[in-house]
Write a protein that holds these residues in place. Sequence first.
Motif, short mmCIF file in Angstrom:
data_model
loop_
_atom_site.label_atom_id
_atom_site.label_comp_id
_atom_site.label_asym_id
_atom_site.label_seq_id
_atom_site.Cartn_x
_atom_site.Cartn_y
_atom_site.Cartn_z
N GLN A 66 25.78 2.84 -43.44
CA GLN A 66 25.44 1.64 -42.67
C GLN A 66 26.74 0.96 -42.24
OE1 GLN A 66 22.25 -1.29 -43.72
NE2 GLN A 66 23.94 -2.58 -44.34
N TRP A 70 28.67 -6.90 -43.16
CA TRP A 70 29.15 -8.00 -44.01
C TRP A 70 30.60 -8.42 -43.69
CZ3 TRP A 70 33.44 -6.11 -46.32
CH2 TRP A 70 33.55 -4.72 -46.39
N GLY A 76 24.00 -15.24 -35.27
CA GLY A 76 22.80 -15.84 -35.87
C GLY A 76 23.11 -16.59 -37.14
N LEU A 99 18.60 -14.73 -46.60
CA LEU A 99 18.04 -13.38 -46.44
C LEU A 99 18.91 -12.56 -45.49
CD1 LEU A 99 15.69 -11.37 -46.83
CD2 LEU A 99 14.53 -12.52 -44.92
N ALA A 101 22.18 -11.57 -46.25
CA ALA A 101 23.30 -12.51 -46.35
C ALA A 101 24.59 -12.00 -45.72
CB ALA A 101 23.53 -12.86 -47.81
N GLY A 102 24.79 -10.67 -45.70
CA GLY A 102 26.04 -10.14 -45.14
C GLY A 102 27.24 -10.72 -45.88
N ALA A 121 20.50 -12.57 -50.69
CA ALA A 121 19.94 -11.22 -50.80
C ALA A 121 20.62 -10.31 -49.79
CB ALA A 121 18.44 -11.26 -50.53
N GLU A 122 21.16 -9.21 -50.30
CA GLU A 122 21.88 -8.27 -49.44
C GLU A 122 21.75 -6.87 -50.03
OE1 GLU A 122 23.52 -8.29 -46.39
OE2 GLU A 122 23.61 -6.17 -46.93
N TYR A 167 18.26 -7.58 -35.64
CA TYR A 167 19.19 -6.78 -34.83
C TYR A 167 18.72 -5.35 -34.65
CZ TYR A 167 20.56 -5.39 -39.55
OH TYR A 167 20.54 -4.93 -40.85
N VAL A 171 14.48 -3.08 -39.18
CA VAL A 171 14.80 -4.25 -40.02
C VAL A 171 13.86 -5.41 -39.67
CG1 VAL A 171 16.59 -5.88 -40.72
CG2 VAL A 171 17.21 -3.51 -40.20
N MET A 175 11.26 -7.68 -41.92
CA MET A 175 11.51 -9.11 -42.12
C MET A 175 10.28 -9.96 -41.80
SD MET A 175 14.57 -9.56 -43.19
CE MET A 175 16.00 -8.53 -43.48
#
Length: 237
Positions: A66, A70, A76, A99, A101-102, A121-122, A167, A171, A175
Motif C-alpha cells: 500500500q 501516512w 481531507g 478513522l 488516521a494516516g 485507527a490505522e 479516496y 475503502v 467506510m
Amino acid sequence: MSDHSAGKTWSRSRRLDPADFIKTNMRLAPVPSVPEVQLYQAHPGSGLRRLLEPDDDSDGIEAEPQPPYWAYAWAGGAVLARYILDRPSIVAGKRVLDLGAGSGLVGIAAAKAGARMVISAEIDRNGVVALRLNAEANGVAIQIREEDVTAGPPPAADLVLAGDVFYAQDVGQRMAPFLDRCLAAGIDVLVGDPGRAWLPRSRLCLLGEYHVPDVGGNGGSEPRPSAVFAFVPIKGG
Ligand SMILES: C[S@@+](CC[C@H](N)C(=O)[O-])C[C@H]1O[C@@H](n2cnc3c(N)ncnc32)[C@H](O)[C@@H]1O
C-alpha cells in the motif's frame, strides 16, 4: 543482501526499523494550513519506498505494498483539523475516533483542541509508527488501534472524524456502512474531503469550506477548496 539480489527493491525493508527510518529520512515540520500541528513529512529525498513491505494476498503471493498515505497531510484531514482547531467546542471534553488516521493529523488536532480521549485507527503498520511519533512530537496522548475498525461494532466514542477516507472505491464501500452504524449508535460523524470520486455526496451536509494544499493527493502545494461535512442518515431511512 543487496536490493537487486533480493529480486525486488522493497524486500530490503524487512531490516529497517520504521521509527528510525522516519526520524532519519523525513522532516518534522508544521503542516501547511494547520501550523499548530507538526508532522514527520516526506520530501523528495526521503526514499520512502525502502520502508515499504509487500502484502501477502490470499494465495500467499506477494503483492505491491500500500502506498505510504501516512507520510503526507491529505486535504481531507487538513480541512478537518483546521475546522476543529478553529471551533474547539466541537471536540472539547469528547471521546473522538480518528478513522483512517494516516499521519495522525486529525486526532492530534482534536487532542490539541481539548478532546477528552482520542483513538486513532490505522491499518498500515508504518502509519501506526508514524502517528505515534507524531503524537509524541506534538505532546499529545493518543490511543492507537492498528486494525480495520470498520469490520467491528461502533467505537466507544462521541464523535468520529473521517479525514480523506473516500479516496478509493473499496475503502469508501467499507467506510459508509461503518459510519451508518456509528450514527445508529448515537455517535456524530464529521467528514473532511476535497471532493474525491467516492465521496457519498447524498449523505453529506456541508458545514464549512477552506482552501488547503492537497499534498497527499499529489495536488501539490497550491491550496484548493476542501470541505467539512456532517455525515447524515439516509433520507426517509
Ligand atoms: C488518504 S489517507 C488520509 C489520512 C489522514 N486522515 C489525512 O487526512 O491526512 C487514508 C488512510 O486511511 C487508512 N485506512 C484505510 N482503510 C482503513 C480502515 N478500514 N481502517 C483504518 N484505517 C484505514 C489508510 O491506510 C490511510 O492511511
